[in-house]
Design an enzyme around this catalytic site. Structure first.
Site, short mmCIF file in Angstrom:
data_model
loop_
_atom_site.label_atom_id
_atom_site.label_comp_id
_atom_site.label_asym_id
_atom_site.label_seq_id
_atom_site.Cartn_x
_atom_site.Cartn_y
_atom_site.Cartn_z
N HIS A 16 -0.92 -11.94 1.79
CA HIS A 16 -1.59 -10.96 0.96
C HIS A 16 -2.53 -11.82 0.08
CE1 HIS A 16 -2.13 -6.58 0.17
NE2 HIS A 16 -3.11 -7.17 0.03
N LYS A 60 1.05 -7.00 5.58
CA LYS A 60 0.83 -8.13 4.84
C LYS A 60 1.86 -8.29 3.93
CE LYS A 60 -4.19 -6.62 4.69
NZ LYS A 60 -3.98 -5.17 4.66
N TYR A 64 0.86 -1.33 0.08
CA TYR A 64 -0.04 0.03 0.12
C TYR A 64 0.80 1.22 -0.03
CZ TYR A 64 -3.81 -2.88 1.59
OH TYR A 64 -4.75 -4.07 1.71
#
Ligand code: A2P
Length: 325
Positions: free
Chosen positions: A124, A91, A61
């Site tokens: 993930h 993750k 992210y």
């Protein structure tokens, strides 16, 4: 200074975690196409002041550094008494989902977040990609089937080493969970998946309940405003009518519904008013009639191939989700 909201966010115990760690049922999501670090940091600090204690990030992210800065500042300013009061998830990205790369990847996330341990570390996706540079969408030729046993052994090792209090997965179908449970010494505590009123995940939720796995809903509001989401949840007519009748917003009805299913959620908002609004779901209930109407909403999965792009082989996608589409 203890924030008022934190007292009102219920928690769930993660069964296979070290020390029976508990997770606040509502968290601050950071899956966003915005990489503006100041925006993330400011919003995270606002969230902490409002009472959020659960923060969801991922190496993918690009929000770990900003979140780490917000946490450090919140601790320094006394918005939270100690690190222990926070619940932080990150993750493992596909390129690092290989034996011997898991722990270095987790250590990198810890460094980004300025933390000594995570509360939850998730695989993930149930696929790996060639080690090296992260590319999105992931190219079909870079995808490698995951060596589940070795990757999970490293995840277990990271919990044993105290680098994380709990381990889990994301985007796993019931079939993939079943396989993982067949050999795991430490079973996954969480499966984080797309879940909202328009993709209700009934079968997966039941399976997870029966196996002591907490479901965390990502895109609980349909990820409106992102390249991978749409307004299909927030603009739904049935949800709008329910919201109007209850004197609530569609977002609140949507998040309350997830909570009433026994799942947790990580809505993303970088807006102070909406962060506050999303917290106000614990002192009222949906009626039987509301639940009945929501159960009849036509279902559609939206997040199919954000990671994998549009050119992906449809057969590969069917296999990825094990037909649970
Ligand atoms: P914003 O960050 O401007 O608040 P999801 O959690 O499903 O990924 O959805 C995220 C999207 O929903 C973001 O665009 C976010 O925008 C928006 N959002 C979050 N909370 C609310 C709310 N209470 N009302 C309307 N939109 C919301």
């Amino acid at each position: 200074m203890a924030a008022a909201g934190s007292k009102f966010i219920p928690k769930v115990v993660l069964s296979s975690s070290a020390g029976q760690r508990s997770m606040p049922v509502l968290g601050f999501g950071t899956a966003s196409d915005s990489t503006d670090a100041t925006l993330v940091k400011t919003a995270a600090l606002e969230a902490i002041k409002l009472g959020y204690r659960h923060f969801d990030t991922a190496s993918l992210y690009g929000s770990e550094l900003a979140l780490g800065e917000a946490i450090a500042e919140a601790l320094k300013l006394g918005f939270v008494g100690s690190r222990d009061e926070l619940f932080i998830t990150s993750k493992l990205w596909l390129n690092d989902a290989h034996p011997h790369l898991v722990i270095p990847a987790l250590q990198k996330s810890l460094q980004n977040l300025q933390l000594e341990y995570l509360d939850l570390y998730l695989v993930h996706w149930p696929i790996s990609a060639k080690p090296g540079k992260v590319q999105l969408p992931v190219k079909q030729e870079d995808i490698i089937p995951m060596d589940y046993k070795s990757v999970w052994a490293d995840m277990e090792e990271s919990q044993r080493l105290g680098l994380t209090k709990a381990i889990g997965v994301s985007n796993f179908s019931t079939k993939k969970l079943q396989n993982l449970l067949s050999f795991a010494t430490i079973p996954p505590a969480v499966n984080q998946v797309e879940m909202n009123t328009i993709w209700q995940q009934e079968k997966l939720t039941e399976f997870c309940k029966a196996n002591n796995i907490i479901v965390t809903a990502y895109s609980p509001l349909g990820a409106k405003g992102t390249p991978w989401g749409s307004n299909h949840v927030l603009d739904n007519k049935v949800l709008k009518d329910i919201a109007l009748a209850r004197g609530k917003t569609v977002a609140q009805v949507s998040l309350r519904w997830i909570y009433e299913q026994g799942a947790t959620s990580v809505p993303k908002s970088y807006n102070k008013d909406r962060l506050k609004e999303n917290l106000e779901i614990f002192d009222w209930e949906l009626t039987e009639e509301d639940l009945q109407k929501i159960s009849q909403l036509p279902q559609k999965k939206f997040i199919l191939n954000v990671t994998l792009g549009n050119g992906i082989d449809p057969n590969f996608l069917q296999e990825l989700w094990d037909g649970e589409l």
